[in-house]
Scaffold this active site. Structure first.
Site, PDB file in Angstrom:
ATOM      1  N   LYS A  51      73.865  38.981  32.978  1.00 26.07           N
ATOM      2  CA  LYS A  51      74.794  38.459  31.971  1.00 26.07           C
ATOM      3  C   LYS A  51      74.612  36.955  31.801  1.00 26.07           C
ATOM      4  CE  LYS A  51      75.866  42.586  31.862  1.00 26.07           C
ATOM      5  NZ  LYS A  51      74.724  42.960  32.692  1.00 26.07           N
ATOM      6  N   ALA A 268      62.372  50.921  32.920  1.00 24.52           N
ATOM      7  CA  ALA A 268      63.828  51.097  32.966  1.00 24.52           C
ATOM      8  C   ALA A 268      64.143  52.570  32.722  1.00 24.52           C
ATOM      9  CB  ALA A 268      64.506  50.208  31.922  1.00 24.52           C
ATOM     10  N   GLY A 270      65.725  54.818  34.849  1.00 25.87           N
ATOM     11  CA  GLY A 270      66.727  55.419  35.710  1.00 25.87           C
ATOM     12  C   GLY A 270      66.691  54.891  37.134  1.00 25.87           C
ATOM     13  N   ASP A 310      76.693  54.170  43.463  1.00 25.02           N
ATOM     14  CA  ASP A 310      75.433  54.671  42.923  1.00 25.02           C
ATOM     15  C   ASP A 310      74.770  55.692  43.833  1.00 25.02           C
ATOM     16  OD1 ASP A 310      75.843  52.986  40.826  1.00 25.02           O
ATOM     17  OD2 ASP A 310      74.109  51.694  41.197  1.00 25.02           O
ATOM     18  N   HIS A 443      96.997  38.713  15.085  1.00 25.08           N
ATOM     19  CA  HIS A 443      96.131  38.312  13.972  1.00 25.08           C
ATOM     20  C   HIS A 443      95.906  36.800  14.013  1.00 25.08           C
ATOM     21  CE1 HIS A 443      94.489  38.136   9.906  1.00 25.08           C
ATOM     22  NE2 HIS A 443      95.298  37.103   9.686  1.00 25.08           N
TER      23      HIS A 443
END
Length: 464
Positions: A51, A268, A270, A310, A443
């Protein structure tokens, strides 16, 4: 005598360290065994540093479009070494923060590699090769996962990269081939494209970001191709040959083959659970396709042994691991907790444009037998998005026509990774369209598009 604990967590990533903190809060004597970095892959080599990189590429993009805002700048350039250094600095700062949290919560951190060594026993081997045994009434395995590779196309760290090498390039490649178009693949594709690399993405499925709603995937592809990416779906990499300055891939699609050359390749495709060398042999722990099988409380088939993150089933996300760890520990403590509903876990992809979703896609909702009401609202009709100069994308909602339950929400556009939590809260609290319609959205904000999408699902949209 071996030191004894109430709970020991093997792995100090976002699942492990959060589980440890919650265990300590509940009065358990707790330890974390970590062989590499507190914070795990996510903090050190995944979510956080990527990030930081993407923030840099976003600013780079803005600097080359200043005229839209009445601004100008010349001689815009970047220093890849400084970009990488900033990213690593962010990761280091947060890793140090996790160490502080361990100390603050009186959690023992044991450096080394942990293995099950019998009922209630863990053997920990440090980097010097010395092994000690510790006892624990409860052992939570949180060893995470690593990048999957394809046979004959294994990463070499120089020309063929995993996410690790892609985060710390020593020079900027002029051309890049990304194999796989999930969140990791598209984030790196976005980063390198925004810094000027020629990027080609190859995906074996019929669309990019295949876990997302089909409409969102189509909009994402359109946006990426507008940026200059080359995207090939329904394609397979049949061969990959490297040379000192790059690689040539043989791509097969629609029965035809062609070659693509690139300076670097990012695999990329998995992940694989880290189930090796943690002492599972001879236990009741069941492994299915490299991931540990658990029940709703993260219990494995071995008494007193749990698994989270994971290492177990999808979705493979840091925030899922953290929440899973909390539920696991609270169950151990005998609290009246609730199993994890994975359909309420939001997924985010931090490319440009951002993508976020929670719940069922429109197709999945229909396949599940729901009569659906679907609405959407484009950011091009949102005042804040227009003021930001970022109007590509939309918000889409899927409701059950009979009950008004929010089945799913899907977004692509500015800051949607921050907005999706509003819909996640709605699903967790079982809000219907009525509650969402009667919620007052401030708003001008991007969040108004969320309100309008709900209204559109019921034929009540105001501003489009």
């Amino acid at each position: 005598m071996p030191e004894s604990f109430d709970t020991v967590i093997v792995g100090g990533g976002p699942g492990g360290y959060v589980a440890a903190i919650r265990a300590s809060q509940l009065g358990m004597k707790t330890a974390v065994v970590e062989r590499e970095h507190l914070g795990g892959i996510c903090l050190n080599w995944g979510c956080i540093p990527t990030k930081a990189l993407l923030r840099t590429s976003e600013i780079h993009h803005l600097l080359h479009n200043l005229d839209e805002f009445g601004l100008s700048a010349s001689n815009i350039s970047f220093d890849i070494e400084k970009i990488v250094a900033r990213s690593r600095g962010v990761a280091k700062r947060l890793s140090g923060g996790v160490a502080h949290l361990m100390k603050k919560n009186r959690i023992t951190v044991i450096d080394g590699h942990g293995r099950l060594a019998g009922p209630g026993t863990l053997a920990v081997t440090d980097k010097g090769g010395t092994t000690q045994e510790i006892n624990a009434a409860n052992i939570i395995l949180a060893t995470g996962a690593r990048a999957r590779s394809l046979p004959g196309m294994e990463p070499d760290g120089k020309i063929i990269w995993t996410y690790r090498e892609a985060m710390v390039p020593d020079s900027m490649p002029k051309s890049l081939l990304v194999v796989g178009s999930g969140a990791i693949g598209m984030e790196f594709a976005s980063f390198y494209r925004d810094l000027g690399a020629e990027v080609t993405v190859v995906e074996v499925m019929d669309r990019i970001l295949p876990v997302e709603d089909a409409e969102i995937s189509a909009l994402a592809r359109k946006a990426f191709e507008k940026q200059g990416m080359i995207i090939q779906t329904g394609a397979t990499v049949k061969a990959l040959k490297t040379k000192p300055d790059g690689a040539t891939a043989t791509i097969e699609a629609d029965g035809a083959s062609r070659e693509i050359s690139a300076d670097r390749v990012i695999m990329a495709v998995g992940i694989i659970g880290n189930v090796e060398d943690i002492g599972l042999e001879g236990t009741g722990v069941v492994v299915d396709r490299t991931h540990v099988v658990i029940n709703e409380w993260s219990e494995t088939g071995e008494q007193g042994v749990y698994a989270i993150g994971d290492l177990v089933g999808p979705p493979w996300l840091a925030h899922k691991a953290s929440h899973e760890g909390v539920i696991c520990v609270e169950h151990i403590a005998g609290l009246d907790t609730h199993p994890l509903d994975i359909s309420n876990i939001p997924g985010c992809t931090y490319c440009r444009p951002q993508i976020a979703s929670v719940g069922l896609t429109e197709a999945a909702a229909k396949e599940a037998g729901h009569d659906v009401k679907v609405g959407s609202f484009p950011f091009l009709a949102n005042g804040k998005a227009i003021a930001l100069g970022d109007t590509d994308g939309l918000v889409k909602t899927v409701f059950d026509a009979k009950t008004g339950a929010l089945l799913g929400a899907h977004m692509i556009g500015p800051e949607v990774t921050e907005l999706i939590q509003g819909y996640a809260v709605a699903r967790a609290s079982e809000a219907t369209e009525a509650e969402l319609m009667h919620t007052v959205f401030p708003h001008p904000t991007l969040s108004e598009a969320m309100h309008e999408a709900v209204l559109d699902s019921y034929g009540r949209v105001i501003h489009f």
